[in-house]
Write a protein that holds these residues in place. Structure first.
Motif, PDB file in Angstrom:
ATOM      1  N   PHE A 145      -4.341  31.640  32.961  1.00  0.00           N
ATOM      2  CA  PHE A 145      -3.864  32.980  33.184  1.00  0.00           C
ATOM      3  C   PHE A 145      -2.404  33.080  32.649  1.00  0.00           C
ATOM      4  O   PHE A 145      -1.815  33.905  32.002  1.00  0.00           O
ATOM      5  N   ILE A 146      -1.628  31.922  33.006  1.00  0.00           N
ATOM      6  CA  ILE A 146      -0.240  31.871  32.681  1.00  0.00           C
ATOM      7  C   ILE A 146      -0.099  31.817  30.718  1.00  0.00           C
ATOM      8  O   ILE A 146       0.780  32.469  30.341  1.00  0.00           O
ATOM      9  N   TRP A 147      -0.874  31.051  30.289  1.00  0.00           N
ATOM     10  CA  TRP A 147      -0.908  31.102  28.944  1.00  0.00           C
ATOM     11  C   TRP A 147      -1.107  32.332  28.267  1.00  0.00           C
ATOM     12  O   TRP A 147      -0.464  32.825  27.278  1.00  0.00           O
ATOM     13  N   LEU A 148      -2.247  33.283  28.937  1.00  0.00           N
ATOM     14  CA  LEU A 148      -2.506  34.599  28.611  1.00  0.00           C
ATOM     15  C   LEU A 148      -1.133  35.327  28.675  1.00  0.00           C
ATOM     16  O   LEU A 148      -0.865  35.997  27.801  1.00  0.00           O
ATOM     17  N   LEU A 149      -0.393  35.373  29.702  1.00  0.00           N
ATOM     18  CA  LEU A 149       0.478  36.042  30.078  1.00  0.00           C
ATOM     19  C   LEU A 149       1.605  35.852  29.004  1.00  0.00           C
ATOM     20  O   LEU A 149       2.469  36.614  28.465  1.00  0.00           O
ATOM     21  N   ASP A 150       1.862  34.453  28.679  1.00  0.00           N
ATOM     22  CA  ASP A 150       2.946  34.155  27.769  1.00  0.00           C
ATOM     23  C   ASP A 150       2.664  34.344  26.356  1.00  0.00           C
ATOM     24  O   ASP A 150       3.781  35.145  25.577  1.00  0.00           O
ATOM     25  N   ASN A 151       1.549  34.454  26.020  1.00  0.00           N
ATOM     26  CA  ASN A 151       0.960  34.902  24.714  1.00  0.00           C
ATOM     27  C   ASN A 151       1.318  36.563  24.822  1.00  0.00           C
ATOM     28  O   ASN A 151       1.663  36.968  23.613  1.00  0.00           O
ATOM     29  N   PHE A 152       1.025  37.251  25.686  1.00  0.00           N
ATOM     30  CA  PHE A 152       1.171  38.626  25.745  1.00  0.00           C
ATOM     31  C   PHE A 152       2.571  39.085  25.553  1.00  0.00           C
ATOM     32  O   PHE A 152       2.948  39.985  24.583  1.00  0.00           O
ATOM     33  N   PHE A 153       3.442  38.379  26.401  1.00  0.00           N
ATOM     34  CA  PHE A 153       4.929  38.545  26.424  1.00  0.00           C
ATOM     35  C   PHE A 153       5.493  38.350  25.032  1.00  0.00           C
ATOM     36  O   PHE A 153       6.580  38.769  24.470  1.00  0.00           O
ATOM     37  N   ASN A 154       4.878  37.272  24.301  1.00  0.00           N
ATOM     38  CA  ASN A 154       5.455  36.754  23.127  1.00  0.00           C
ATOM     39  C   ASN A 154       5.235  37.937  21.844  1.00  0.00           C
ATOM     40  O   ASN A 154       5.957  38.301  21.070  1.00  0.00           O
ATOM     41  N   TRP A 155       4.005  38.467  21.884  1.00  0.00           N
ATOM     42  CA  TRP A 155       3.478  39.383  21.287  1.00  0.00           C
ATOM     43  C   TRP A 155       4.462  40.749  21.308  1.00  0.00           C
ATOM     44  O   TRP A 155       4.818  41.516  20.432  1.00  0.00           O
ATOM     45  N   PHE A 156       4.433  41.078  22.734  1.00  0.00           N
ATOM     46  CA  PHE A 156       5.183  42.258  23.199  1.00  0.00           C
ATOM     47  C   PHE A 156       6.752  42.319  22.578  1.00  0.00           C
ATOM     48  O   PHE A 156       7.079  43.195  22.088  1.00  0.00           O
ATOM     49  N   VAL A 157       7.343  40.962  22.962  1.00  0.00           N
ATOM     50  CA  VAL A 157       8.825  40.857  22.428  1.00  0.00           C
ATOM     51  C   VAL A 157       8.673  40.907  20.977  1.00  0.00           C
ATOM     52  O   VAL A 157       9.686  41.355  20.501  1.00  0.00           O
ATOM     53  N   GLY A 158       7.807  40.302  20.220  1.00  0.00           N
ATOM     54  CA  GLY A 158       7.766  40.193  19.015  1.00  0.00           C
ATOM     55  C   GLY A 158       7.723  41.690  18.066  1.00  0.00           C
ATOM     56  O   GLY A 158       8.392  41.802  17.088  1.00  0.00           O
ATOM     57  N   ILE A 159       7.066  42.608  18.729  1.00  0.00           N
ATOM     58  CA  ILE A 159       6.976  43.967  18.414  1.00  0.00           C
ATOM     59  C   ILE A 159       8.525  44.585  18.190  1.00  0.00           C
ATOM     60  O   ILE A 159       8.798  45.024  17.262  1.00  0.00           O
ATOM     61  N   PHE A 160       9.215  44.307  19.370  1.00  0.00           N
ATOM     62  CA  PHE A 160      10.627  44.879  19.324  1.00  0.00           C
ATOM     63  C   PHE A 160      11.448  44.215  18.660  1.00  0.00           C
ATOM     64  O   PHE A 160      12.595  44.810  18.038  1.00  0.00           O
ATOM     65  N   ILE A 161      11.656  42.974  18.309  1.00  0.00           N
ATOM     66  CA  ILE A 161      12.489  42.267  17.612  1.00  0.00           C
ATOM     67  C   ILE A 161      12.156  42.184  16.231  1.00  0.00           C
ATOM     68  O   ILE A 161      12.946  42.344  15.171  1.00  0.00           O
ATOM     69  N   GLY A 162      10.731  42.028  15.643  1.00  0.00           N
ATOM     70  CA  GLY A 162      10.187  42.177  14.368  1.00  0.00           C
ATOM     71  C   GLY A 162      10.413  43.399  13.699  1.00  0.00           C
ATOM     72  O   GLY A 162      10.820  43.721  12.820  1.00  0.00           O
TER      73      GLY A 162
END
Length: 162
Positions: A145-162
């Motif tokens: 569950f924590i791994w899924l949350l980590d991947n989701f937040f990496n993807w979500f932050v990547g949208i705003f930064i990238g």
């Protein structure tokens, strides 16, 4: 059912009466009439203060032996002599602390802990095996569950930064 309930109420009232009578007499509920570790630890004397100071000085000396003693005493150049001196100083400090009221309270606490450990109901081999697997499964689920949350937040932050 009513008979069992009356019996439980009688036992409860007896226990409350015993506890209140012991509290009104100023005694703590403990095994026998011995003093508790807290009562012993709260007492003190000038002897305790001196023993605490000696123990502190001896422990400070034990930390300085390795660095300073070889310059003043030739046999201290051997590492085993320094280790022996350090061990001896630590033992002296522990003996000083054991002679204080707080040291006596610590011994009482250790004896009480040993009594409590004898009262513990330890799990069987099968129960231990079962609980261990349950813990491992829960850890795996939470980790996933924590791994899924980590991947989701990496993807979500990547949208705003990238």
């Amino acid at each position: 059912m009513s008979n069992n309930q009356d019996n439980l109420e009688n036992k409860l009232s007896d226990a409350k009466a015993t506890a209140s009578s012991m509290l009104t007499k100023g005694k703590h509920v403990s095994a026998g009439n011995k003093t508790t570790a807290v009562e012993v630890a709260k007492t003190g004397s000038i002897k305790d203060l001196i023993l605490w100071l000696v123990a502190a000085i001896v422990l400070i000396a034990a930390t300085l032996v390795n660095q300073y003693l070889p310059g003043y005493w030739q046999p201290a150049n051997d590492v085993w002599v320094r280790i022996g001196i350090i061990v001896a100083l630590v033992v002296v400090a522990l003996v000083c602390l054991a002679l204080t009221h707080q040291g006596r309270a610590f011994k009482i606490l250790l004896k009480d802990a040993a009594v409590e450990l004898r009262r513990v109901t330890w799990p069987s081999k099968d129960e231990t095996f079962q609980y261990t697997w349950q813990v491992l499964v829960v850890i795996a689920i939470v980790g996933f569950f924590i791994w899924l949350l980590d991947n989701f937040f990496n993807w979500f932050v990547g949208i705003f930064i990238g």
